[in-house]
Design a protein around this motif. Structure first.
Motif, short mmCIF file in Angstrom:
data_model
loop_
_atom_site.label_atom_id
_atom_site.label_comp_id
_atom_site.label_asym_id
_atom_site.label_seq_id
_atom_site.Cartn_x
_atom_site.Cartn_y
_atom_site.Cartn_z
N VAL A 144 0.86 -1.19 0.00
CA VAL A 144 0.00 0.00 0.00
C VAL A 144 0.89 1.24 0.00
N PRO A 145 0.73 2.12 -1.00
CA PRO A 145 1.56 3.34 -1.04
C PRO A 145 1.27 4.22 0.18
N LYS A 146 2.31 4.91 0.61
CA LYS A 146 2.16 5.79 1.79
C LYS A 146 1.01 6.78 1.61
N ALA A 147 0.84 7.23 0.36
CA ALA A 147 -0.20 8.24 0.09
C ALA A 147 -1.60 7.71 0.40
N ASN A 148 -1.75 6.37 0.43
CA ASN A 148 -3.08 5.78 0.69
C ASN A 148 -3.32 5.46 2.17
N MET A 149 -2.35 5.79 3.03
CA MET A 149 -2.53 5.50 4.45
C MET A 149 -3.59 6.42 5.05
N LEU A 150 -4.33 5.90 6.04
CA LEU A 150 -5.30 6.75 6.74
C LEU A 150 -4.54 7.85 7.46
N PRO A 151 -4.97 9.09 7.31
CA PRO A 151 -4.24 10.19 7.95
C PRO A 151 -4.45 10.23 9.47
N ASN A 152 -3.43 10.63 10.19
CA ASN A 152 -3.50 10.88 11.64
C ASN A 152 -3.94 9.68 12.47
#
Ligand SMILES: Cc1cc2nc3c(=O)[nH]c(=O)nc-3n(C[C@H](O)[C@H](O)[C@H](O)COP(=O)(O)OP(=O)(O)OC[C@H]3O[C@@H](n4cnc5c(N)ncnc54)[C@H](O)[C@@H]3O)c2cc1C
Length: 185
Positions: free
Chosen positions: A21-29
């Motif tokens: 999973v690309p970092k950009a797709n991680m749930l924020p915060n």
């Protein structure tokens, strides 16, 4: 997949293997599983209310039927046994509404715990299934037909007993909440 419950939705198995999973797709915060599990709490809270809705529809149908259908020269609603069923149904529905309402007020204050949500989901779904079964009986043979909403609710509620945390697992969550002991494994 053929199924006899929640037939309007598609249910299938998803298999994830070697997924990056690309970092950009991680749930924020969010760190760890808190984010996804938070979604489950919201969904389970919604289910607690949804089950009340299904129960109310079954109760409403049974109430109307008991005021229309005549047997032995009387409306079904004039028999004590019918009134007992209706009185118990609306009592249990009202209790479930109060449980959900209290949970909602706690959630608004950011105080609803996952264990409290488990209790509401488990109680309300079991209550709705019980109400649906009683309502089905009260409609006699007509209760199994598509003329009334009962069997649709009953079949759908069987899924709801299992998904978003099974009836038994929610019981174990409540058990762990009150005793502090984990009885899952
Ligand atoms: C219509 C439908 C839609 C669904 N949609 C989704 C979805 O959108 N996303 C998703 O992720 N999942 C979804 N599910 C899956 C659902 O969450 C699982 O079916 C459910 O969590 C139970 O898992 P299982 O079927 O593997 O049963 P199992 O885990 O095999 O459990 C079988 C039985 O054993 C009991 N059991 C298991 N472990 C224990 C234990 N430690 N102690 C005591 N009893 C135990 C369970 O309570 C259950 O009664 C859906 C299921 C259905 C039916």
């Amino acid at each position: 997949m053929a199924k006899w419950s929640l037939r309007a939705s598609v249910t299938g198995e998803l298999v994830f293997e070697d997924v990056r999973v690309p970092k950009a797709n991680m749930l924020p915060n969010i760190q760890g599983l808190k984010g996804p599990l938070g979604c489950l709490s919201k969904a389970r809270y919604g289910i607690a209310w949804g089950a009340v809705g299904a129960a109310l529809d079954c109760y409403d149908s049974a109430l109307r039927y008991s005021k229309e259908r005549e047997q032995f020269g009387k409306k079904l609603g004039q028999f004590q046994l019918t009134q007992k069923k209706l009185a118990e149904m609306i009592t249990e529905i009202t209790k479930a509404q109060l449980l959900s309402w209290r949970l909602g007020t706690l959630a608004n204050q950011g105080k609803a715990t996952p264990a409290q949500i488990s209790m509401a989901k488990r109680n309300n779904v079991a209550m709705a299934l019980e109400v649906a079964r009683e309502a089905r009986q009260m409609h006699g043979g007509m209760g199994i037909t598509g003329e009334y909403p009962i069997m649709r609710h009953m079949a759908n509620l069987e899924s709801v007993v299992t998904y978003e945390g099974t009836h038994d697992i929610h019981l174990l969550i409540t058990g762990m909440d009150v005793t502090g002991f984990n009885a899952f494994g």
